[in-house]
Design a protein around this motif. Structure first.
Motif, PDB file in Angstrom:
ATOM      1  N   MET A   1       0.804  -1.222   0.000  1.00 10.44           N
ATOM      2  CA  MET A   1       0.000   0.000   0.000  1.00 10.44           C
ATOM      3  C   MET A   1       0.837   1.273   0.000  1.00 10.44           C
ATOM      4  O   MET A   1       0.390   2.306  -0.503  1.00 10.44           O
ATOM      5  N   ASN A   2       2.044   1.193   0.562  1.00 10.53           N
ATOM      6  CA  ASN A   2       2.941   2.346   0.584  1.00 10.53           C
ATOM      7  C   ASN A   2       4.344   1.885   0.213  1.00 10.53           C
ATOM      8  O   ASN A   2       4.867   0.968   0.825  1.00 10.53           O
ATOM      9  N   LEU A   3       4.907   2.523  -0.783  1.00 15.42           N
ATOM     10  CA  LEU A   3       6.289   2.253  -1.168  1.00 15.42           C
ATOM     11  C   LEU A   3       7.112   3.469  -0.803  1.00 15.42           C
ATOM     12  O   LEU A   3       6.902   4.551  -1.347  1.00 15.42           O
ATOM     13  N   ARG A   4       7.993   3.284   0.151  1.00  9.54           N
ATOM     14  CA  ARG A   4       8.854   4.377   0.620  1.00  9.54           C
ATOM     15  C   ARG A   4       8.029   5.615   0.990  1.00  9.54           C
ATOM     16  O   ARG A   4       8.323   6.728   0.560  1.00  9.54           O
ATOM     17  N   ARG A   5       6.959   5.349   1.733  1.00  9.00           N
ATOM     18  CA  ARG A   5       6.045   6.379   2.248  1.00  9.00           C
ATOM     19  C   ARG A   5       5.211   7.058   1.168  1.00  9.00           C
ATOM     20  O   ARG A   5       4.614   8.109   1.398  1.00  9.00           O
ATOM     21  N   GLU A   6       5.148   6.496  -0.016  1.00  2.35           N
ATOM     22  CA  GLU A   6       4.348   7.053  -1.106  1.00  2.35           C
ATOM     23  C   GLU A   6       3.194   6.091  -1.403  1.00  2.35           C
ATOM     24  O   GLU A   6       3.390   4.882  -1.501  1.00  2.35           O
ATOM     25  N   SER A   7       1.996   6.620  -1.561  1.00  7.96           N
ATOM     26  CA  SER A   7       0.810   5.804  -1.794  1.00  7.96           C
ATOM     27  C   SER A   7       0.883   5.072  -3.131  1.00  7.96           C
ATOM     28  O   SER A   7       1.281   5.643  -4.154  1.00  7.96           O
ATOM     29  N   ILE A   8       0.446   3.826  -3.141  1.00  7.51           N
ATOM     30  CA  ILE A   8       0.425   3.003  -4.343  1.00  7.51           C
ATOM     31  C   ILE A   8      -0.818   3.280  -5.197  1.00  7.51           C
ATOM     32  O   ILE A   8      -0.963   2.738  -6.284  1.00  7.51           O
ATOM     33  N   LEU A   9      -1.705   4.150  -4.742  1.00  2.00           N
ATOM     34  CA  LEU A   9      -2.964   4.421  -5.426  1.00  2.00           C
ATOM     35  C   LEU A   9      -2.812   4.722  -6.919  1.00  2.00           C
ATOM     36  O   LEU A   9      -3.584   4.195  -7.721  1.00  2.00           O
ATOM     37  N   PRO A  10      -1.840   5.527  -7.360  1.00  2.79           N
ATOM     38  CA  PRO A  10      -1.719   5.760  -8.800  1.00  2.79           C
ATOM     39  C   PRO A  10      -1.472   4.468  -9.599  1.00  2.79           C
ATOM     40  O   PRO A  10      -1.955   4.332 -10.728  1.00  2.79           O
ATOM     41  N   VAL A  11      -0.766   3.535  -9.015  1.00  2.48           N
ATOM     42  CA  VAL A  11      -0.509   2.252  -9.692  1.00  2.48           C
ATOM     43  C   VAL A  11      -1.804   1.450  -9.758  1.00  2.48           C
ATOM     44  O   VAL A  11      -2.139   0.876 -10.801  1.00  2.48           O
ATOM     45  N   ALA A  12      -2.551   1.417  -8.662  1.00  7.53           N
ATOM     46  CA  ALA A  12      -3.834   0.717  -8.653  1.00  7.53           C
ATOM     47  C   ALA A  12      -4.772   1.292  -9.708  1.00  7.53           C
ATOM     48  O   ALA A  12      -5.443   0.544 -10.438  1.00  7.53           O
ATOM     49  N   GLU A  13      -4.813   2.609  -9.816  1.00  4.18           N
ATOM     50  CA  GLU A  13      -5.662   3.247 -10.824  1.00  4.18           C
ATOM     51  C   GLU A  13      -5.227   2.873 -12.231  1.00  4.18           C
ATOM     52  O   GLU A  13      -6.062   2.611 -13.106  1.00  4.18           O
ATOM     53  N   LYS A  14      -3.928   2.853 -12.478  1.00  4.03           N
ATOM     54  CA  LYS A  14      -3.405   2.469 -13.797  1.00  4.03           C
ATOM     55  C   LYS A  14      -3.789   1.029 -14.133  1.00  4.03           C
ATOM     56  O   LYS A  14      -4.217   0.727 -15.245  1.00  4.03           O
ATOM     57  N   LEU A  15      -3.647   0.131 -13.159  1.00  5.36           N
ATOM     58  CA  LEU A  15      -3.999  -1.271 -13.382  1.00  5.36           C
ATOM     59  C   LEU A  15      -5.498  -1.417 -13.642  1.00  5.36           C
ATOM     60  O   LEU A  15      -5.906  -2.198 -14.516  1.00  5.36           O
ATOM     61  N   MET A  16      -6.317  -0.670 -12.907  1.00  2.93           N
ATOM     62  CA  MET A  16      -7.760  -0.717 -13.139  1.00  2.93           C
ATOM     63  C   MET A  16      -8.096  -0.272 -14.557  1.00  2.93           C
ATOM     64  O   MET A  16      -8.934  -0.879 -15.217  1.00  2.93           O
ATOM     65  N   ALA A  17      -7.425   0.768 -15.024  1.00  2.00           N
ATOM     66  CA  ALA A  17      -7.667   1.262 -16.382  1.00  2.00           C
ATOM     67  C   ALA A  17      -7.293   0.224 -17.434  1.00  2.00           C
ATOM     68  O   ALA A  17      -7.911   0.166 -18.496  1.00  2.00           O
ATOM     69  N   ARG A  18      -6.301  -0.612 -17.122  1.00  2.39           N
ATOM     70  CA  ARG A  18      -5.867  -1.678 -18.046  1.00  2.39           C
ATOM     71  C   ARG A  18      -6.624  -2.987 -17.809  1.00  2.39           C
ATOM     72  O   ARG A  18      -6.353  -3.975 -18.470  1.00  2.39           O
ATOM     73  N   ASN A  19      -7.537  -2.992 -16.842  1.00  5.65           N
ATOM     74  CA  ASN A  19      -8.290  -4.195 -16.489  1.00  5.65           C
ATOM     75  C   ASN A  19      -7.383  -5.325 -16.004  1.00  5.65           C
ATOM     76  O   ASN A  19      -7.600  -6.494 -16.316  1.00  5.65           O
ATOM     77  N   VAL A  20      -6.350  -4.953 -15.261  1.00  2.44           N
ATOM     78  CA  VAL A  20      -5.439  -5.928 -14.646  1.00  2.44           C
ATOM     79  C   VAL A  20      -5.835  -6.055 -13.181  1.00  2.44           C
ATOM     80  O   VAL A  20      -5.794  -5.072 -12.442  1.00  2.44           O
ATOM     81  N   PRO A  21      -6.215  -7.256 -12.746  1.00  2.00           N
ATOM     82  CA  PRO A  21      -6.599  -7.413 -11.340  1.00  2.00           C
ATOM     83  C   PRO A  21      -5.400  -7.281 -10.408  1.00  2.00           C
ATOM     84  O   PRO A  21      -4.267  -7.581 -10.791  1.00  2.00           O
ATOM     85  N   PHE A  22      -5.676  -6.837  -9.206  1.00  2.00           N
ATOM     86  CA  PHE A  22      -4.612  -6.654  -8.223  1.00  2.00           C
ATOM     87  C   PHE A  22      -5.214  -6.819  -6.842  1.00  2.00           C
ATOM     88  O   PHE A  22      -6.432  -6.810  -6.667  1.00  2.00           O
ATOM     89  N   PHE A  23      -4.340  -6.964  -5.868  1.00  3.77           N
ATOM     90  CA  PHE A  23      -4.752  -6.826  -4.486  1.00  3.77           C
ATOM     91  C   PHE A  23      -3.606  -6.226  -3.707  1.00  3.77           C
ATOM     92  O   PHE A  23      -2.468  -6.175  -4.169  1.00  3.77           O
ATOM     93  N   PHE A  24      -3.957  -5.714  -2.538  1.00  2.48           N
ATOM     94  CA  PHE A  24      -2.990  -5.016  -1.703  1.00  2.48           C
ATOM     95  C   PHE A  24      -2.398  -5.959  -0.670  1.00  2.48           C
ATOM     96  O   PHE A  24      -3.070  -6.856  -0.168  1.00  2.48           O
ATOM     97  N   ILE A  25      -1.129  -5.729  -0.370  1.00  2.00           N
ATOM     98  CA  ILE A  25      -0.455  -6.393   0.734  1.00  2.00           C
ATOM     99  C   ILE A  25       0.014  -5.285   1.659  1.00  2.00           C
ATOM    100  O   ILE A  25       0.560  -4.286   1.211  1.00  2.00           O
ATOM    101  N   THR A  26      -0.262  -5.447   2.937  1.00  4.24           N
ATOM    102  CA  THR A  26       0.022  -4.348   3.853  1.00  4.24           C
ATOM    103  C   THR A  26       0.319  -4.849   5.250  1.00  4.24           C
ATOM    104  O   THR A  26      -0.108  -5.935   5.624  1.00  4.24           O
TER     105      THR A  26
END
Length: 127
Positions: free
Chosen positions: A63-88
């Motif tokens: 969910m956070n890489l070096r204190r930066e939110s992973i949200l932009p990556v999740a949004e990109k994957l959603m736009a490409r229809n690539v499933p994902f899940f979070f590890i935290t």
């Protein structure tokens, strides 16, 4: 190899994790499940580039890489229809966006069986 593991064989996975030992452990588990880690990232910028240009069947995102939110990556994957899940390592969900609140997540540490079950749930039919 059981049927659940067979369903995961050959899946191309992106793993975004900034702790090297955790990344190595996840890669080992994925390999034992028959998956192929085709991309790994320890920063959001690297994960974004890989989410853009890599053929993926799914992704595991810290969910956070070096204190930066992973949200932009999740949004990109959603736009490409690539499933994902979070590890935290965090259990809370307060103040999250709908993407974060609705997505499947695993709390670290987790076992190979828990990972396998989550992957079958999230990536079923991608192979």
């Amino acid at each position: 190899m059981d049927g659940r593991s067979e369903a995961l064989r050959g899946l191309r996975i992106l793993v975004a994790e900034d702790e090297m030992l955790v990344l190595m452990e996840i890669e080992d588990m994925l390999g034992e499940l028959g998956c192929v880690v085709v991309a790994r990232a320890s920063t959001v910028a690297a994960a974004l580039a890989m989410a853009d240009d890599t053929a993926l069947d799914g992704a595991l995102l810290d969910m956070n890489l070096r204190r930066e939110s992973i949200l932009p990556v999740a949004e990109k994957l959603m736009a490409r229809n690539v499933p994902f899940f979070f590890i935290t390592g965090y259990a809370g969900r307060a103040g999250e966006t709908p993407i974060l609140a609705d997505a499947l997540r695993l709390t670290k540490p987790f076992t190979k069986r828990v990972l396998s079950n989550a992957m079958v749930q999230a990536f079923a039919g991608r192979n």
